[in-house]
Write a protein that holds these residues in place. Structure first.
Motif, PDB file in Angstrom:
ATOM      1  N   ASP A  91       0.783  -1.601  -0.581  1.00  0.00           N
ATOM      2  CA  ASP A  91       0.235  -1.930  -1.513  1.00  0.00           C
ATOM      3  C   ASP A  91      -0.522  -1.549  -2.284  1.00  0.00           C
ATOM      4  O   ASP A  91      -1.027  -1.132  -3.747  1.00  0.00           O
ATOM      5  CB  ASP A  91      -0.176  -3.680  -1.280  1.00  0.00           C
ATOM      6  CG  ASP A  91      -1.346  -3.524  -0.658  1.00  0.00           C
ATOM      7  OD1 ASP A  91      -1.121  -3.146   0.299  1.00  0.00           O
ATOM      8  OD2 ASP A  91      -2.302  -4.692  -1.105  1.00  0.00           O
ATOM      9  N   LEU A  92      -0.911  -0.292  -1.665  1.00  0.00           N
ATOM     10  CA  LEU A  92      -1.343   0.951  -2.109  1.00  0.00           C
ATOM     11  C   LEU A  92      -0.864   1.991  -1.790  1.00  0.00           C
ATOM     12  O   LEU A  92       0.225   2.432  -2.537  1.00  0.00           O
ATOM     13  CB  LEU A  92      -2.496   1.284  -0.491  1.00  0.00           C
ATOM     14  CG  LEU A  92      -3.661  -0.206  -0.470  1.00  0.00           C
ATOM     15  CD1 LEU A  92      -4.935   1.027   0.399  1.00  0.00           C
ATOM     16  CD2 LEU A  92      -4.315  -0.269  -2.212  1.00  0.00           C
ATOM     17  N   THR A  93      -1.453   3.436  -3.741  1.00  0.00           N
ATOM     18  CA  THR A  93       0.139   4.255  -3.611  1.00  0.00           C
ATOM     19  C   THR A  93      -0.395   5.178  -3.135  1.00  0.00           C
ATOM     20  O   THR A  93      -1.484   5.193  -2.296  1.00  0.00           O
ATOM     21  CB  THR A  93      -0.498   4.550  -4.950  1.00  0.00           C
ATOM     22  OG1 THR A  93      -1.839   5.210  -4.784  1.00  0.00           O
ATOM     23  CG2 THR A  93      -0.638   3.536  -6.339  1.00  0.00           C
ATOM     24  N   GLU A  96      -4.456   6.338  -3.443  1.00  0.00           N
ATOM     25  CA  GLU A  96      -5.369   5.657  -1.835  1.00  0.00           C
ATOM     26  C   GLU A  96      -4.975   5.590  -1.628  1.00  0.00           C
ATOM     27  O   GLU A  96      -5.974   5.503  -0.304  1.00  0.00           O
ATOM     28  CB  GLU A  96      -4.289   4.273  -3.005  1.00  0.00           C
ATOM     29  CG  GLU A  96      -5.282   4.123  -4.080  1.00  0.00           C
ATOM     30  CD  GLU A  96      -4.889   2.948  -5.323  1.00  0.00           C
ATOM     31  OE1 GLU A  96      -4.773   2.382  -6.588  1.00  0.00           O
ATOM     32  OE2 GLU A  96      -3.463   2.157  -4.679  1.00  0.00           O
ATOM     33  N   ARG A 130       3.235   3.366  -5.657  1.00  0.00           N
ATOM     34  CA  ARG A 130       3.076   2.496  -4.601  1.00  0.00           C
ATOM     35  C   ARG A 130       3.931   2.687  -2.515  1.00  0.00           C
ATOM     36  O   ARG A 130       5.239   3.081  -3.221  1.00  0.00           O
ATOM     37  CB  ARG A 130       3.296   0.825  -4.484  1.00  0.00           C
ATOM     38  CG  ARG A 130       2.640   0.631  -5.629  1.00  0.00           C
ATOM     39  CD  ARG A 130       1.558  -0.402  -5.580  1.00  0.00           C
ATOM     40  NE  ARG A 130       0.816  -0.922  -6.752  1.00  0.00           N
ATOM     41  CZ  ARG A 130       0.845  -1.563  -7.584  1.00  0.00           C
ATOM     42  NH1 ARG A 130       1.428  -3.088  -6.096  1.00  0.00           N
ATOM     43  NH2 ARG A 130      -0.125  -2.213  -7.901  1.00  0.00           N
TER      44      ARG A 130
ATOM     45  N   LEU B  13      -8.907  -3.554  -3.385  1.00  0.00           N
ATOM     46  CA  LEU B  13      -7.307  -3.199  -4.338  1.00  0.00           C
ATOM     47  C   LEU B  13      -6.305  -4.738  -3.840  1.00  0.00           C
ATOM     48  O   LEU B  13      -5.257  -4.819  -4.426  1.00  0.00           O
ATOM     49  CB  LEU B  13      -6.773  -2.050  -3.592  1.00  0.00           C
ATOM     50  CG  LEU B  13      -7.578  -0.847  -4.260  1.00  0.00           C
ATOM     51  CD1 LEU B  13      -7.297   0.628  -3.976  1.00  0.00           C
ATOM     52  CD2 LEU B  13      -7.291  -1.274  -5.503  1.00  0.00           C
ATOM     53  N   HIS B  14      -6.007  -4.731  -2.429  1.00  0.00           N
ATOM     54  CA  HIS B  14      -5.004  -5.183  -2.074  1.00  0.00           C
ATOM     55  C   HIS B  14      -5.504  -6.628  -2.629  1.00  0.00           C
ATOM     56  O   HIS B  14      -4.617  -7.277  -3.315  1.00  0.00           O
ATOM     57  CB  HIS B  14      -5.406  -5.271   0.042  1.00  0.00           C
ATOM     58  CG  HIS B  14      -5.106  -4.622   0.253  1.00  0.00           C
ATOM     59  ND1 HIS B  14      -4.172  -3.999   0.546  1.00  0.00           N
ATOM     60  CD2 HIS B  14      -6.553  -4.513   1.937  1.00  0.00           C
ATOM     61  CE1 HIS B  14      -4.193  -2.688   1.359  1.00  0.00           C
ATOM     62  NE2 HIS B  14      -5.073  -3.044   2.199  1.00  0.00           N
ATOM     63  N   ARG B  17      -4.176  -6.708  -6.596  1.00  0.00           N
ATOM     64  CA  ARG B  17      -2.561  -5.843  -6.732  1.00  0.00           C
ATOM     65  C   ARG B  17      -1.694  -7.548  -6.519  1.00  0.00           C
ATOM     66  O   ARG B  17      -0.149  -7.553  -6.512  1.00  0.00           O
ATOM     67  CB  ARG B  17      -2.380  -4.990  -5.940  1.00  0.00           C
ATOM     68  CG  ARG B  17      -3.259  -3.650  -5.998  1.00  0.00           C
ATOM     69  CD  ARG B  17      -2.255  -2.661  -5.974  1.00  0.00           C
ATOM     70  NE  ARG B  17      -3.217  -1.491  -6.868  1.00  0.00           N
ATOM     71  CZ  ARG B  17      -3.270  -0.147  -6.237  1.00  0.00           C
ATOM     72  NH1 ARG B  17      -2.692  -0.024  -5.426  1.00  0.00           N
ATOM     73  NH2 ARG B  17      -3.875   0.522  -7.391  1.00  0.00           N
ATOM     74  N   LYS B 196      -2.690  -9.977   8.706  1.00  0.00           N
ATOM     75  CA  LYS B 196      -1.577  -9.270   8.003  1.00  0.00           C
ATOM     76  C   LYS B 196      -1.797  -7.455   8.400  1.00  0.00           C
ATOM     77  O   LYS B 196      -0.864  -6.589   8.262  1.00  0.00           O
ATOM     78  CB  LYS B 196      -1.868  -8.851   6.777  1.00  0.00           C
ATOM     79  CG  LYS B 196      -0.862  -8.242   5.461  1.00  0.00           C
ATOM     80  CD  LYS B 196      -0.739  -8.226   4.008  1.00  0.00           C
ATOM     81  CE  LYS B 196       0.510  -8.163   3.529  1.00  0.00           C
ATOM     82  NZ  LYS B 196       0.185  -7.571   1.762  1.00  0.00           N
TER      83      LYS B 196
END
Lengths: 307, 368
Positions: A91-93, A96, A130, B13-14, B17, B196
């Protein structure tokens, strides 16, 4: 010359299964070392012990002059590790992810950009995408960039090309040869034997043991028997027939071809041709062949089975 | 520190998002308070009330007609014995009964004080509470009209029904929902977020990195601690503005106690993440091991006093029980720290124990 990795008599069992059985391995500093073996040979277990993720049952191990059992904290700064499974934050680019690993190792993307440039420049156009949306090949390049960003002394790659298409695989190996020019020791495992020829030294691994070590040419030159390649459109039919010829030690299919190993150099091409033609009238062609690493491996497995 | 900040940044960010995480964090708490609030809140509207008049004089008749004339009360029955009241409650025909003692007018005029008893169906605590104040107000108004200031009608209240006898949980839904939501967000979400990493294989990389276990743990927990505080504050505000749930005690103390509970829940989440190896397992343990006990055994929905003895003992290990007691004391009774130090201490001790176990059990390697 100093050794980056020295392993003696390493043993590791999971319950009753012996994952590593008296394993010996030496990787020279700056070496590009390949661990070749099928799934379940113990490659991942070995790499996890080297990276201090697992403890060995017995035996001695030194990595970069440190003992992973005791000095795992210092060792972490020296190691770059890319696990077999894609292990980045989906979920990070792209950027990132890379920047996270840079900061975790107290560095920045800019500082070591030169090191990852051959790899990262290929995915940089997608740096705002992502990681979960990348293709398999691009994911591997990102994972490699992340493993490299802190300028490790030793890079451990666990089956980096598994599940990646043939073109990306070749790219990936080329990048590895570029990376080693920076003096980084690389230990890479793969089940694809044909990739191994790019390493300076390889070890064939099976059942928790190293069965053969040396440069790729050393290993293939140990193969003494005569070997031929047979090309045909009727692979299965001819395989059955050829296996009935007593002078052939083994007949195995490799992709679209058959490799025929002659027992004690007893027969030549013409004799095999006439033997097969007696039983069928399919078209085929036999040529002399230079044994590859996979032939050596299969030869070993068959000799073990016959004992 | 730079490492820790990078990790924290990644955690936020997790959270931001993931749509599902955001919903659980910010929408569900609001909905939960609103739902609990509206389900429990009842307007007094044509509440059915019975009268048991032992006096039967002009004064009681006047009071009854005054009550009947009031908009929200409807006198439906007139009884002659307590047994009839009981039966009527059981048949769910009435919500309250008013009992006048004998010689009502005479006592009022001579002794200047007279008893009026209100029996309430306390299974619906909010309605019971409202009816009580409503009837008392009418009776006292009447007394003032009749006799300027001198005589008094003593209203005694007797709640009935099998549970909730002291009516203490009239506003319990706000503290209860708070305990529940803080538990969901902190324990459930933080354990899932740690598990996770294990499930996605990223824990393997984190373990090989120079990040210390304590940095990983605190980096995982801190964002949820911050977001939970925001949630706790918004629950209190919603409860106060929309449902009029008071905060009689010190708001600062309230925040402090909430924060202690949040830390406790986070340490529980950490413990769960140590046991669970997949997000499903973490969810399961949190649901059945943490959320259900919080809901059922903490005194939120069912009073602990009315539970079987075994469950009463069991409730002592439910952290939410202590949190609820402390919250009730602060919000509804306006009590200070000297009354709830025991609860707070127990919560702190629980937190220290859970964190200790978790840090000790945190795996710096993949096995053993």
């Amino acid at each position: 010359m100093n050794n980056s990795i020295e392993i003696y008599n390493l043993k590791k069992s999971f319950n009753t299964v012996k994952a590593l059985d008296n394993l010996m391995l030496t990787v020279e500093q700056g070496g590009f070392y390949g661990l070749i073996g099928p799934d379940g040979a113990g490659k991942t277990t070995l790499m996890r012990i080297i990276t201090a993720l697992l403890l060995p049952d017995s035996g001695s191990i030194m990595v970069g002059g440190l003992n992973p059992v005791k000095d795992y904290k210092e060792l972490r700064l020296k190691l770059g590790y890319m696990p077999g499974r894609f292990s980045l934050y989906q979920d990070l680019t792209v950027e990132e992810n890379l920047s996270f690993f840079a900061k975790v190792f107290d560095t920045s993307i800019e500082e070591n950009y030169h090191l990852i440039a051959p790899v990262y420049s290929q995915i940089e156009p997608f740096k705002n995408r992502r990681a979960g949306k990348l293709s398999g090949g691009m994911k591997q390049k990102l994972a490699l960039s992340c493993a490299l960003i802190h300028k490790p002394e030793i890079l451990i790659l666990d089956e980096p090309t598994t599940g990646v298409d043939a073109v990306s695989r070749r790219d990936f190996w080329e990048m590895l040869s570029q990376i080693r020019e920076n003096g980084i020791t690389i230990l890479v495992s793969t089940p694809y034997m044909e990739e191994a020829v790019l390493c300076d030294k390889i070890s064939l691994m099976f059942d928790g043991k190293i069965i053969n070590s040396g440069t790729p040419t050393e290993i293939t030159s140990k193969f003494k028997e005569k070997i031929f390649i047979l090309k045909t459109l009727h692979l299965r039919e001819i395989l059955k027939i050829a296996r009935q010829m007593p002078e052939l030690k083994s007949v195995n299919s490799f992709g679209q071809n058959l490799h025929l190993v002659v027992r004690d150099n007893l027969v030549e091409i013409t004799e095999i041709e006439s033997f097969i033609k007696k039983s069928c009238d399919y078209d085929f062609k036999i040529e002399p062949y230079q044994a590859g690493i996979e032939d050596c491996f299969i030869d070993y497995l068959e000799s073990v089975e016959n004992v | 520190m730079k490492r820790f900040r990078a990790f924290l940044n990644k955690e936020f960010l997790h959270i931001f998002r993931d749509v599902r995480t955001m919903m659980i964090l910010f929408l569900i708490p609001v909905f939960q308070v609103l739902i609990f609030g509206y389900v429990i809140k009842n307007e007094v509207k044509d509440a059915k009330v019975a009268v048991l008049d032992f006096s039967g004089d002009a004064m009681t008749a006047a009071l009854v007609s005054k009550l009947d004339a009031a908009n929200d009360i409807e006198i439906v029955k007139t009884f002659s014995s307590y047994d009839q009241i009981e039966a009527s409650f059981r048949a769910n025909e009435i919500k309250a009964a008013i009992v006048f003692e004998n010689n009502f007018a005479e006592k009022f005029n001579s002794k200047k004080t007279v008893d009026l008893q209100i029996i309430l169906d306390a299974s619906d605590p909010n309605l019971a509470n409202l009816l009580n104040s409503y009837i008392s107000a009418i009776a006292n108004n009447y007394a003032q009209d009749k006799n300027i200031g001198a005589a008094k009608i003593n209203v005694s209240v007797e709640p009935r029904m099998l549970y909730n006898e002291n009516l203490s949980s009239a506003y319990m839904f706000v503290p209860g929902t708070m305990a529940l939501i803080l538990m969901v967000i902190t324990a459930l979400m933080s354990s899932i977020s740690i598990v996770k990493e294990k499930e996605m294989g990223t824990m393997e990389i984190l373990l090989v990195s120079p990040l210390k276990p304590i940095q990983i743990i605190f980096g995982k927990l801190a964002p949820y601690a911050i977001l939970s505080i925001i949630n706790a504050v918004s629950i209190i505000i919603i409860g106060n503005l929309i449902f009029g749930v008071p905060v009689l005690g010190s708001p600062l103390l309230l925040l402090f106690v909430s924060f202690v509970f949040i830390l406790m829940a986070l340490s529980l989440g950490l413990l769960v993440s140590n046991i669970a190896n997949s997000q499903q397992v973490a969810m399961f343990i949190s649901m059945f091991g943490l959320l259900l006990p919080t809901m059922l055994l903490s005194g939120f929905i069912f009073p602990i006093k009315n539970m079987p003895l075994a469950l009463q003992y069991f409730s002592y290990i439910i952290p939410a029980k202590y949190f609820l007691t402390a919250l009730k004391s602060i919000m509804l009774k306006g009590l200070g720290i000297s009354y709830i130090w025991k609860e707070v201490t127990i919560l702190i001790l629980m937190t220290i124990a859970f964190i200790g176990i978790s840090i000790k059990k945190f795996k710096i390697r993949l096995d053993s």
